[in-house]
Design a protein around this motif. Structure first.
Motif, PDB file in Angstrom:
ATOM      1  N   MET A  85       0.934  -1.210  -0.020  1.00  0.00           N
ATOM      2  CA  MET A  85       0.055   0.084  -0.190  1.00  0.00           C
ATOM      3  C   MET A  85       0.825   1.473   0.197  1.00  0.00           C
ATOM      4  SD  MET A  85      -3.083   1.098   0.645  1.00  0.00           S
ATOM      5  CE  MET A  85      -3.668   2.502   1.103  1.00  0.00           C
ATOM      6  N   ALA A 110       2.388   2.133  -3.248  1.00  0.00           N
ATOM      7  CA  ALA A 110       1.058   2.528  -4.267  1.00  0.00           C
ATOM      8  C   ALA A 110       0.907   3.982  -4.064  1.00  0.00           C
ATOM      9  CB  ALA A 110      -0.059   1.892  -4.139  1.00  0.00           C
ATOM     10  N   CYS A 119      -2.052  -5.131  -5.517  1.00  0.00           N
ATOM     11  CA  CYS A 119      -2.598  -4.994  -4.175  1.00  0.00           C
ATOM     12  C   CYS A 119      -4.336  -5.166  -4.446  1.00  0.00           C
ATOM     13  CB  CYS A 119      -2.206  -3.873  -3.343  1.00  0.00           C
ATOM     14  SG  CYS A 119      -2.806  -2.385  -4.138  1.00  0.00           S
ATOM     15  N   ARG A 169      -6.891  -8.467  -2.576  1.00  0.00           N
ATOM     16  CA  ARG A 169      -8.019  -7.937  -1.721  1.00  0.00           C
ATOM     17  C   ARG A 169      -9.154  -8.397  -2.442  1.00  0.00           C
ATOM     18  NH1 ARG A 169      -6.821  -2.605   1.571  1.00  0.00           N
ATOM     19  NH2 ARG A 169      -9.098  -2.615   1.441  1.00  0.00           N
ATOM     20  N   ARG A 174     -18.945  -1.215   1.729  1.00  0.00           N
ATOM     21  CA  ARG A 174     -18.009  -0.287   1.646  1.00  0.00           C
ATOM     22  C   ARG A 174     -16.563  -0.727   0.937  1.00  0.00           C
ATOM     23  NH1 ARG A 174     -16.275   4.197   4.823  1.00  0.00           N
ATOM     24  NH2 ARG A 174     -13.899   4.245   4.654  1.00  0.00           N
ATOM     25  N   ASN A 182     -15.264   0.142  -2.272  1.00  0.00           N
ATOM     26  CA  ASN A 182     -13.806   0.321  -2.299  1.00  0.00           C
ATOM     27  C   ASN A 182     -13.025  -0.310  -3.509  1.00  0.00           C
ATOM     28  OD1 ASN A 182     -11.483   1.652  -1.323  1.00  0.00           O
ATOM     29  ND2 ASN A 182     -10.883  -0.142  -0.210  1.00  0.00           N
ATOM     30  N   PHE A 204     -13.964   0.867  -7.030  1.00  0.00           N
ATOM     31  CA  PHE A 204     -13.114   1.930  -7.300  1.00  0.00           C
ATOM     32  C   PHE A 204     -11.584   1.751  -7.842  1.00  0.00           C
ATOM     33  CE2 PHE A 204     -10.201   5.547  -5.906  1.00  0.00           C
ATOM     34  CZ  PHE A 204     -10.625   6.375  -6.933  1.00  0.00           C
ATOM     35  N   HIS A 205     -11.032   1.069  -7.153  1.00  0.00           N
ATOM     36  CA  HIS A 205      -9.592   0.737  -7.449  1.00  0.00           C
ATOM     37  C   HIS A 205      -9.520  -0.098  -8.483  1.00  0.00           C
ATOM     38  CE1 HIS A 205      -9.042   2.383  -3.144  1.00  0.00           C
ATOM     39  NE2 HIS A 205      -8.070   2.631  -3.542  1.00  0.00           N
ATOM     40  N   LEU A 214     -17.564   5.873   0.415  1.00  0.00           N
ATOM     41  CA  LEU A 214     -17.361   6.849   1.219  1.00  0.00           C
ATOM     42  C   LEU A 214     -18.652   6.939   1.901  1.00  0.00           C
ATOM     43  CD1 LEU A 214     -15.520   9.332  -0.862  1.00  0.00           C
ATOM     44  CD2 LEU A 214     -14.744   8.407   0.907  1.00  0.00           C
ATOM     45  N   TYR A 223     -12.427  16.640   7.386  1.00  0.00           N
ATOM     46  CA  TYR A 223     -12.602  15.331   6.779  1.00  0.00           C
ATOM     47  C   TYR A 223     -13.871  14.969   6.036  1.00  0.00           C
ATOM     48  CZ  TYR A 223     -12.957  10.230   6.336  1.00  0.00           C
ATOM     49  OH  TYR A 223     -13.163   8.972   5.482  1.00  0.00           O
ATOM     50  N   TRP A 272      -6.511  16.352  -7.416  1.00  0.00           N
ATOM     51  CA  TRP A 272      -7.200  14.931  -7.192  1.00  0.00           C
ATOM     52  C   TRP A 272      -6.520  13.995  -6.417  1.00  0.00           C
ATOM     53  CZ3 TRP A 272      -7.151   9.805  -9.601  1.00  0.00           C
ATOM     54  CH2 TRP A 272      -8.315   9.170  -9.282  1.00  0.00           C
ATOM     55  N   ALA A 277      -6.830  12.623  -2.674  1.00  0.00           N
ATOM     56  CA  ALA A 277      -7.025  11.104  -2.542  1.00  0.00           C
ATOM     57  C   ALA A 277      -5.687  10.706  -1.460  1.00  0.00           C
ATOM     58  CB  ALA A 277      -6.710  10.481  -3.888  1.00  0.00           C
ATOM     59  N   HIS A 332      -6.438   8.754   2.059  1.00  0.00           N
ATOM     60  CA  HIS A 332      -5.718   7.681   2.315  1.00  0.00           C
ATOM     61  C   HIS A 332      -4.957   7.740   3.819  1.00  0.00           C
ATOM     62  CE1 HIS A 332      -6.067   5.821  -1.885  1.00  0.00           C
ATOM     63  NE2 HIS A 332      -5.869   4.730  -0.859  1.00  0.00           N
ATOM     64  N   VAL A 347      -7.685   7.240   6.165  1.00  0.00           N
ATOM     65  CA  VAL A 347      -8.365   6.206   6.289  1.00  0.00           C
ATOM     66  C   VAL A 347      -7.664   4.772   6.606  1.00  0.00           C
ATOM     67  CG1 VAL A 347      -9.785   4.530   5.233  1.00  0.00           C
ATOM     68  CG2 VAL A 347     -10.419   7.070   5.017  1.00  0.00           C
ATOM     69  N   THR A 348      -6.440   4.850   5.932  1.00  0.00           N
ATOM     70  CA  THR A 348      -5.300   3.563   5.814  1.00  0.00           C
ATOM     71  C   THR A 348      -4.173   3.949   6.680  1.00  0.00           C
ATOM     72  OG1 THR A 348      -4.235   4.548   3.986  1.00  0.00           O
ATOM     73  CG2 THR A 348      -6.355   2.850   3.575  1.00  0.00           C
TER      74      THR A 348
HETATM   75  C1  HEM Z   1      -2.181   0.226  -5.108  1.00  0.00           C
HETATM   76  C2  HEM Z   1      -2.648   1.382  -4.734  1.00  0.00           C
HETATM   77  C3  HEM Z   1      -4.041   1.588  -3.805  1.00  0.00           C
HETATM   78  C4  HEM Z   1      -4.072   0.672  -2.590  1.00  0.00           C
HETATM   79  C5  HEM Z   1      -3.727  -0.267  -2.044  1.00  0.00           C
HETATM   80  C6  HEM Z   1      -5.188   1.475  -2.028  1.00  0.00           C
HETATM   81  C7  HEM Z   1      -5.725   0.982  -0.969  1.00  0.00           C
HETATM   82  C8  HEM Z   1      -6.999   1.524  -0.334  1.00  0.00           C
HETATM   83  C9  HEM Z   1      -7.541   1.210   0.962  1.00  0.00           C
HETATM   84  C10 HEM Z   1      -6.904   0.171   1.657  1.00  0.00           C
HETATM   85  C11 HEM Z   1      -8.335   2.065   1.124  1.00  0.00           C
HETATM   86  C12 HEM Z   1      -9.202   2.125   2.345  1.00  0.00           C
HETATM   87  C13 HEM Z   1     -10.699   1.638   2.240  1.00  0.00           C
HETATM   88  C14 HEM Z   1     -11.334   1.385   3.661  1.00  0.00           C
HETATM   89  O1  HEM Z   1     -10.837   0.575   4.349  1.00  0.00           O
HETATM   90  O2  HEM Z   1     -12.322   2.039   3.860  1.00  0.00           O
HETATM   91  C15 HEM Z   1      -8.624   2.962   0.111  1.00  0.00           C
HETATM   92  C16 HEM Z   1      -9.358   3.935   0.085  1.00  0.00           C
HETATM   93  C17 HEM Z   1      -9.581   5.070  -1.069  1.00  0.00           C
HETATM   94  N1  HEM Z   1      -8.758   4.993  -1.828  1.00  0.00           N
HETATM   95 FE1  HEM Z   1      -6.980   3.751  -2.463  1.00  0.00          FE
HETATM   96  N2  HEM Z   1      -5.423   2.543  -2.742  1.00  0.00           N
HETATM   97  C18 HEM Z   1      -4.781   2.622  -3.920  1.00  0.00           C
HETATM   98  C19 HEM Z   1      -4.628   3.478  -4.890  1.00  0.00           C
HETATM   99  C20 HEM Z   1      -5.549   4.667  -4.940  1.00  0.00           C
HETATM  100  C21 HEM Z   1      -5.667   5.505  -5.988  1.00  0.00           C
HETATM  101  C22 HEM Z   1      -4.746   5.494  -7.388  1.00  0.00           C
HETATM  102  C23 HEM Z   1      -6.538   6.344  -5.846  1.00  0.00           C
HETATM  103  C24 HEM Z   1      -6.820   7.508  -6.730  1.00  0.00           C
HETATM  104  C25 HEM Z   1      -6.689   8.653  -6.646  1.00  0.00           C
HETATM  105  C26 HEM Z   1      -6.995   5.946  -4.503  1.00  0.00           C
HETATM  106  C27 HEM Z   1      -8.292   6.463  -3.866  1.00  0.00           C
HETATM  107  C28 HEM Z   1      -8.874   6.056  -2.638  1.00  0.00           C
HETATM  108  C29 HEM Z   1     -10.018   6.705  -2.115  1.00  0.00           C
HETATM  109  C30 HEM Z   1     -10.532   8.124  -2.630  1.00  0.00           C
HETATM  110  C31 HEM Z   1     -10.320   6.101  -0.851  1.00  0.00           C
HETATM  111  C32 HEM Z   1     -11.526   6.215  -0.011  1.00  0.00           C
HETATM  112  C33 HEM Z   1     -11.030   6.960   1.130  1.00  0.00           C
HETATM  113  C34 HEM Z   1     -11.942   6.673   2.263  1.00  0.00           C
HETATM  114  O3  HEM Z   1     -12.577   5.680   2.518  1.00  0.00           O
HETATM  115  O4  HEM Z   1     -12.264   7.827   2.712  1.00  0.00           O
HETATM  116  N3  HEM Z   1      -6.330   4.684  -4.167  1.00  0.00           N
HETATM  117  N4  HEM Z   1      -7.695   2.491  -0.967  1.00  0.00           N
END
Ligand code: HEM
Lengths: 486, 297
Positions: free
Chosen positions: A22, A25, A94, A98, A163, A167, A170-171, A443, B204, B246, B250, B254, B257-258
């Motif tokens: 992560m 990424a 990744c 998942r 959720r 998520n 989206f990815h 979201l 947030y 953007w 993002a 992240h 959240v993460t």
């Molecule tokens: C390998 C790449 C990525 C990984 C492993 C990853 C992983 C994650 C994880 C684990 C979450 C949390 C979801 C949750 O637990 O609710 C998340 C949320 C999110 N990711 Fe990624 N992501 C990656 C790339 C991206 C990219 C390229 C974007 C684009 C801009 C992005 C945008 C978001 C957004 C907008 C959320 C929602 C956040 C929220 O729940 O408030 N991610 N991602």
């Protein structure tokens, strides 16, 4: 097996794990953002080659250094592509595992109730008959569409799996968008052609002024159509002189030789043949002149494309006559609506042709066409030429410059067509739509668990992912429901 | 009514809106300044005394919003199109979206204290718009004639308004955090602000709420670019910075959240992401080249 191989494999494994983590990424994502910045600060060849040339002229040494690291072609540079590709791999590495995990989890039951509920959030002791508690709670939870896992003396319930589904959607959609972008750049093409009113464009490589193919695409993929420009109308705002409407009327035949149909192309509505689209991109004027030699024989007759220089379409260009002896050339300006003042000299006061003038200087000598260096058709290289005339003509006027004569006959509008084939864009569009849906789902879904345990007392507690609001009220509601007499 | 008279009507309505925003500004200033009882120890505050000023401020804010809304509509009628074709119109509509975001949040959260900075920001934006950026109402150039203009630009403007509100809150968070981490009492103006944690969550929530809308705005822009210019993405400076914004948001989501970022670090990241948006709006519109320069400057 030698130890060497072992470390080789474990090294690869280690690299893969790092790449698909992560953190990597996210880092790559940020890097992609950073890498995009220079492209917005320095002129780009793909957008504005003239500006790049000007930059080279102004700072030759700096520019050549910057060029080595592809600062003028950021978005097609190896380093930009590298980040993009690594992000792509990282995302796949990744997100796919998942997704599989999540698909399994959808079928599975919620995890077991934790041992000590009083340590969890919003823990409450409920005053209710122990025998009825679990039944009542299960009924309530199921009505609220929780997934319920009932054990002998406890219930573990979970809601909001969508959720994670959102998520992941989206990815995964991001991967689809990246695929679409890739397909477009490898399998598409893009070309431009200037066509005057009355002329016919046939879709073959030689008809284009510029044409670029994707890496896996070639000339054979041009679909065989033709297009005749029958009319072009431009409307301008009388107060600001800004264009307000362009209408291009064409007769097209596809495939070539089939019956021609009349179509209209506008700026926001291109002509579409499957993946190929024909856009109206720019417009200007081609002045028409007749040039005769000393004996009165016609040396040139027709329209020449001139390039607009300002909003009022003052246009400049060149006419070259390599077959005259000595060779001749004209550097000229076409003014659609003539005006003049002491400061600017002659200029155009309005972009439509109301009172046209043709201003030219005539040159004789060597056009330099044989030097091997490609020349612009819009410019005259006058290094080996001498000027023999400088004149301004109104419509239908003729000027005799000794070596011959020139008559200003009229003008024709021309349009610049951009012809694009992008077979990847639908993937990108679907990816984008799914990405938004996934984003909304992820979201705006609250994921949370609620537990009930019957021991000496009846306890309830809960846990909300990402501190989503509203769980406390939900638990209080459940408590009230359980404590209700009935 | 003629086109010109609609344009005049729009101008007068916008001037009136500015009068209401000025009134809102003074009411909120009174609310903040006089909530302190001077005769007692500095730590004693009586917010009830100035509650009325605060309520008047909110009412003025609503009136300003309504007039501004009307001004934007009249402008659209005068030009026979959606009212966001140049930078004057972007700014006025942006101020409308910003006020709207504040008033909307006001119905859900106790953030009346934000009225003071919000009214200042709106007045500054409108002031710049009517003095420096003003352009007479005129039809659009052909490339802007598309339904996607309405969709893309309205989504972008609303996102912008909410991003800026989130930035104000993140900024307030950082200022107050300084006091609290030094165990100092809050300054007077900040006595009524909610707890730091509430501010943190609020910024947030706002970002998470509009991130999908911003994503949509970028995508709608790409769809429009495809129909007007023959490519959906061309790394034009405006597009590039929209992409950077953007990514920055993002990254913020992240990080929260993460990775679990909260508080100070998250607030800084939020401010950073918001500044990429402002940069795009101000710098790229005015100094930028590329096909998005419709600012009319
Ligand atoms: C390998 C790449 C990525 C990984 C492993 C990853 C992983 C994650 C994880 C684990 C979450 C949390 C979801 C949750 O637990 O609710 C998340 C949320 C999110 N990711 Fe990624 N992501 C990656 C790339 C991206 C990219 C390229 C974007 C684009 C801009 C992005 C945008 C978001 C957004 C907008 C959320 C929602 C956040 C929220 O729940 O408030 N991610 N991602």
């Amino acid at each position: 097996m030698s130890t060497n191989e072992l470390t080789g494999i474990s090294l690869l494994r280690w690299i893969w794990r790092q790449l698909t983590s992560m953190r990597t990424a996210l880092l790559l994502l940020l890097l992609l953002g950073l890498a995009a910045i220079p492209g917005s600060l320095f002129p780009q060849r793909s957008q504005n080659p003239m500006k790049v040339a000007a930059y080279f002229k102004a700072n030759p040494t700096l520019a050549s250094w910057l060029d080595r690291i592809r600062v003028f072609d950021v978005y097609s540079s190896p380093w930009f592509s590298a980040i993009y590709l690594l992000l792509f791999i990282s995302l796949i590495g990744c997100v796919l595992p998942r997704t599989i995990e999540h698909l399994k989890a959808i079928g599975a039951k919620p995890p077991l109730t934790p041992k000590f509920l009083d340590r969890m959030e919003f823990a409450q002791i409920v005053d209710v008959d122990k025998k009825l508690a679990l039944d009542k709670a299960e009924k309530w939870l199921r009505a609220k569409r929780f997934r319920v896992r009932r054990e002998a003396n406890s219930i573990s319930a979970e809601k909001g799996y969508s959720r994670e589904s959102g998520n992941l959607l989206f990815h995964l959609s991001l991967i689809l968008i990246l695929i679409g972008v890739g397909v477009g750049s490898l399998l598409g093409f893009k070309g431009e052609a200037i066509v005057s009113v009355g002329d016919r464009f046939i879709n073959t490589p030689t008809s284009y002024d510029s044409l670029g193919f994707g890496k896996f695409q070639s000339e054979g993929s041009l679909i065989p159509f033709s297009l005749t420009v029958t009319d072009f109308k431009a409307k301008y705002d009388l107060k600001t002189n800004a264009p307000s409407d362009y209408t291009l009327s064409v007769l097209t035949s596809n495939p070539l030789g089939s019956k021609e149909v009349a179509r209209v192309i506008k700026v926001n509505s291109p002509l579409t043949y499957r993946n190929t689209k024909i856009y109206l991109q720019a417009n200007g004027y081609s002045p028409m002149v007749t040039i005769r030699d000393k004996d009165g024989k016609i040396a040139f007759q027709g329209a020449t494309v001139f390039l607009p220089q300002d909003g009022n379409l003052t246009s400049t260009g060149a006419i070259k006559l390599p077959d005259m002896n000595p060779q001749m050339g004209f550097v000229a300006t076409f003014i659609p609506t003539y005006d003049r003042n002491s400061k600017r000299g002659a200029f155009s006061a309005y972009p439509e042709v109301l009172d046209p003038r043709f201003l030219f200087s005539a040159w004789t000598g060597n056009l330099g066409l044989d030097s091997g260096i490609p020349q612009s058709v819009y410019r005259l290289d006058t290094t080996n030429m001498s000027r023999i005339a400088l004149k301004q003509l109104a419509l239908h006027e003729t000027y005799n410059f000794g070596e011959g004569s020139i008559t200003f006959e009229g003008w024709k509008p021309w349009v610049n067509l951009q012809i694009v084939d992008d077979p990847g864009k639908l993937y990108a569009l679907y990816g984008a739509i799914l990405a938004i849906l996934g984003l909304l789902l992820s979201l705006f879904t609250r994921q949370r668990r609620i537990w009930i345990k019957v021991e000496q007392t009846v306890e309830i507690a809960g846990l909300a992912k990402n501190a989503a609001p509203g769980l406390e009220q939900e638990i209080l509601l459940l408590k009230a429901k359980l404590e209700e007499e009935k | 009514m003629s086109q010109t008279s609609w344009a005049y009507l729009s101008n007068y309505t916008i001037y009136s809106a500015m009068v209401f925003f000025t009134a809102a500004f003074f009411s909120h200033a009174v609310e903040v300044a006089f909530s302190v009882k001077n005769e007692e120890a500095v730590t004693k505050f009586d917010f009830a005394r100035t509650d009325r000023a605060g309520r008047i401020g909110s009412t003025m804010m609503w009136l300003g919003f309504i007039f501004l809304f009307a001004g934007v509509i009249f402008r659209g009628i005068s030009a026979h199109r959606v009212p966001w074709g140049n930078m004057y119109e972007f700014s006025v509509t942006g101020a409308l979206a910003f006020t709207g975001a504040y008033l909307f949040a006001l119905t859900k959260y106790k953030i009346r204290w934000l009225g003071l900075p919000v009214s200042i920001a709106v007045l500054l934006t409108l002031g710049t718009a009517i003095t420096i950026l003003y352009r007479p109402s005129a039809p659009l150039v052909p490339a802007l004639k598309s339904t996607w203009l309405a969709i893309h630009v309205s989504a972008a403007i609303v996102s912008g308004g909410v991003f800026l509100l989130a930035n104000c809150i993140a900024g307030a968070y950082l200022i107050l955090d300084r006091y609290e981490s030094n165990s100092l009492p809050r300054p007077r103006w900040a006595q009524k602000l909610p707890e730091l944690e509430v501010l943190d969550q609020l910024s947030y929530r706002l970002v998470a709420f509009v991130f999908p809308l911003w994503t949509f705005a970028v995508i709608a822009g790409a769809i429009w670019a495809e129909s007007a210019w023959g490519r959906y993405w061309g790394w034009d400076p405006k597009e590039t910075w929209a992409f950077i914004t953007w990514i920055a948001y993002a990254a913020y989501l992240h990080a929260r959240v993460t990775i679990g970022w909260r508080g100070r670090k998250a607030a800084w990241l939020c401010l950073f992401a918001g500044s990429t948006f402002l940069f795009n709006y101000i710098y790229v519109n005015i100094y930028g080249t590329g096909r998005h320069t419709y600012s009319g400057l």
